[in-house]
Design a protein around this motif. Structure first.
Motif, PDB file in Angstrom:
ATOM      1  N   GLN A  71      43.309   2.797  12.470  1.00 21.44           N
ATOM      2  CA  GLN A  71      42.591   3.670  12.011  1.00 21.44           C
ATOM      3  C   GLN A  71      43.153   4.792  12.528  1.00 21.44           C
ATOM      4  O   GLN A  71      42.999   5.998  11.932  1.00 21.44           O
ATOM      5  CB  GLN A  71      41.527   3.626  12.001  1.00 21.44           C
ATOM      6  N   HIS A  74      46.011   6.165  11.265  1.00 19.68           N
ATOM      7  CA  HIS A  74      45.807   6.465   9.878  1.00 19.68           C
ATOM      8  C   HIS A  74      45.111   8.290   9.800  1.00 19.68           C
ATOM      9  O   HIS A  74      45.587   9.227   8.809  1.00 19.68           O
ATOM     10  CB  HIS A  74      45.256   5.417   8.579  1.00 19.68           C
ATOM     11  N   THR A  75      44.606   8.577  10.692  1.00 16.00           N
ATOM     12  CA  THR A  75      43.795   9.765  10.867  1.00 16.00           C
ATOM     13  C   THR A  75      45.452  10.419  11.506  1.00 16.00           C
ATOM     14  O   THR A  75      44.966  11.688  10.614  1.00 16.00           O
ATOM     15  CB  THR A  75      42.759   9.912  11.799  1.00 16.00           C
ATOM     16  N   THR A  76      45.921   9.606  11.988  1.00 19.89           N
ATOM     17  CA  THR A  76      46.654  10.966  12.704  1.00 19.89           C
ATOM     18  C   THR A  76      47.340  11.863  11.081  1.00 19.89           C
ATOM     19  O   THR A  76      48.295  12.957  10.800  1.00 19.89           O
ATOM     20  CB  THR A  76      47.774  10.228  13.412  1.00 19.89           C
ATOM     21  N   VAL A  77      48.388  10.597  10.439  1.00 20.03           N
ATOM     22  CA  VAL A  77      48.355  10.638   9.373  1.00 20.03           C
ATOM     23  C   VAL A  77      48.039  11.635   8.455  1.00 20.03           C
ATOM     24  O   VAL A  77      48.873  12.739   7.580  1.00 20.03           O
ATOM     25  CB  VAL A  77      49.088   9.619   8.432  1.00 20.03           C
ATOM     26  N   GLN A  78      46.786  11.861   8.208  1.00 20.65           N
ATOM     27  CA  GLN A  78      45.899  12.430   7.531  1.00 20.65           C
ATOM     28  C   GLN A  78      46.517  13.063   8.291  1.00 20.65           C
ATOM     29  O   GLN A  78      46.124  15.409   7.294  1.00 20.65           O
ATOM     30  CB  GLN A  78      44.398  12.457   7.752  1.00 20.65           C
ATOM     31  N   ASP A  79      46.136  13.711   9.272  1.00 16.05           N
ATOM     32  CA  ASP A  79      45.770  15.178  10.071  1.00 16.05           C
ATOM     33  C   ASP A  79      47.163  16.475   9.991  1.00 16.05           C
ATOM     34  O   ASP A  79      47.165  17.486   9.953  1.00 16.05           O
ATOM     35  CB  ASP A  79      45.618  15.184  11.944  1.00 16.05           C
ATOM     36  N   GLU A  81      49.188  15.621   7.385  1.00 13.95           N
ATOM     37  CA  GLU A  81      49.712  16.187   6.223  1.00 13.95           C
ATOM     38  C   GLU A  81      49.213  17.229   5.860  1.00 13.95           C
ATOM     39  O   GLU A  81      49.137  18.428   5.153  1.00 13.95           O
ATOM     40  CB  GLU A  81      49.197  14.936   5.423  1.00 13.95           C
ATOM     41  N   ALA A  82      47.731  17.700   6.212  1.00 10.60           N
ATOM     42  CA  ALA A  82      47.319  19.353   6.243  1.00 10.60           C
ATOM     43  C   ALA A  82      48.049  19.514   6.880  1.00 10.60           C
ATOM     44  O   ALA A  82      47.471  20.875   6.135  1.00 10.60           O
ATOM     45  CB  ALA A  82      45.664  18.446   6.732  1.00 10.60           C
ATOM     46  N   HIS A  83      47.962  19.885   7.992  1.00 13.71           N
ATOM     47  CA  HIS A  83      48.575  20.538   8.550  1.00 13.71           C
ATOM     48  C   HIS A  83      50.234  21.240   8.003  1.00 13.71           C
ATOM     49  O   HIS A  83      50.184  22.362   8.478  1.00 13.71           O
ATOM     50  CB  HIS A  83      48.822  20.582   9.950  1.00 13.71           C
ATOM     51  N   HIS A  85      51.338  20.109   5.127  1.00 14.10           N
ATOM     52  CA  HIS A  85      51.078  20.769   3.644  1.00 14.10           C
ATOM     53  C   HIS A  85      52.347  19.430   3.117  1.00 14.10           C
ATOM     54  O   HIS A  85      53.222  19.896   1.900  1.00 14.10           O
ATOM     55  CB  HIS A  85      50.916  21.210   3.203  1.00 14.10           C
ATOM     56  N   ARG A  87      54.076  15.303   2.731  1.00 16.72           N
ATOM     57  CA  ARG A  87      53.762  13.605   3.036  1.00 16.72           C
ATOM     58  C   ARG A  87      54.463  12.993   3.987  1.00 16.72           C
ATOM     59  O   ARG A  87      56.118  13.400   4.251  1.00 16.72           O
ATOM     60  CB  ARG A  87      54.185  13.493   1.739  1.00 16.72           C
TER      61      ARG A  87
END
Length: 93
Positions: A71, A74-79, A81-83, A85, A87
């Motif tokens: 988890q 997964h959170t790190t990947v989302q962060d 990608e958000a930073h 922009h 994938r």
């Protein structure tokens, strides 16, 4: 100057009332007020196996911590990608 943080993982372990043949562990990581990760691991002793509660606790905790690790990745990947922009295609662990 280096910035030091401490992240705490709280583990809660519950054994069933049937002689400890089923054990549930919860791992909780609260690193920031807006991010709380909670996972669960379960271990069940086979009826033919010797009942060794320590093994059930170890396995349930290992499974909860393994899921917590997934988890957090997964959170790190989302962060990321958000930073950026972009994938994330590959993240080494």
């Amino acid at each position: 100057m280096a910035h030091e943080e401490t992240w705490n993982v709280r583990l809660s372990i519950d054994s069933s009332d049937d002689g400890g043949r089923m054990t549930r562990a919860e791992a909780r990581l609260e690193d920031r007020p807006d991010v709380v990760l909670v996972t669960e691991g379960v271990a069940r002793a086979h009826p033919a196996d010797e009942n060794v509660p320590d093994i059930g606790r170890e396995l349930a905790v290992a499974r909860a911590l393994s899921e917590l690790s997934h988890q957090l990745l997964h959170t790190t990947v989302q962060d990321i990608e958000a930073h950026t922009h972009e994938r994330v295609r590959r993240l080494r662990v």
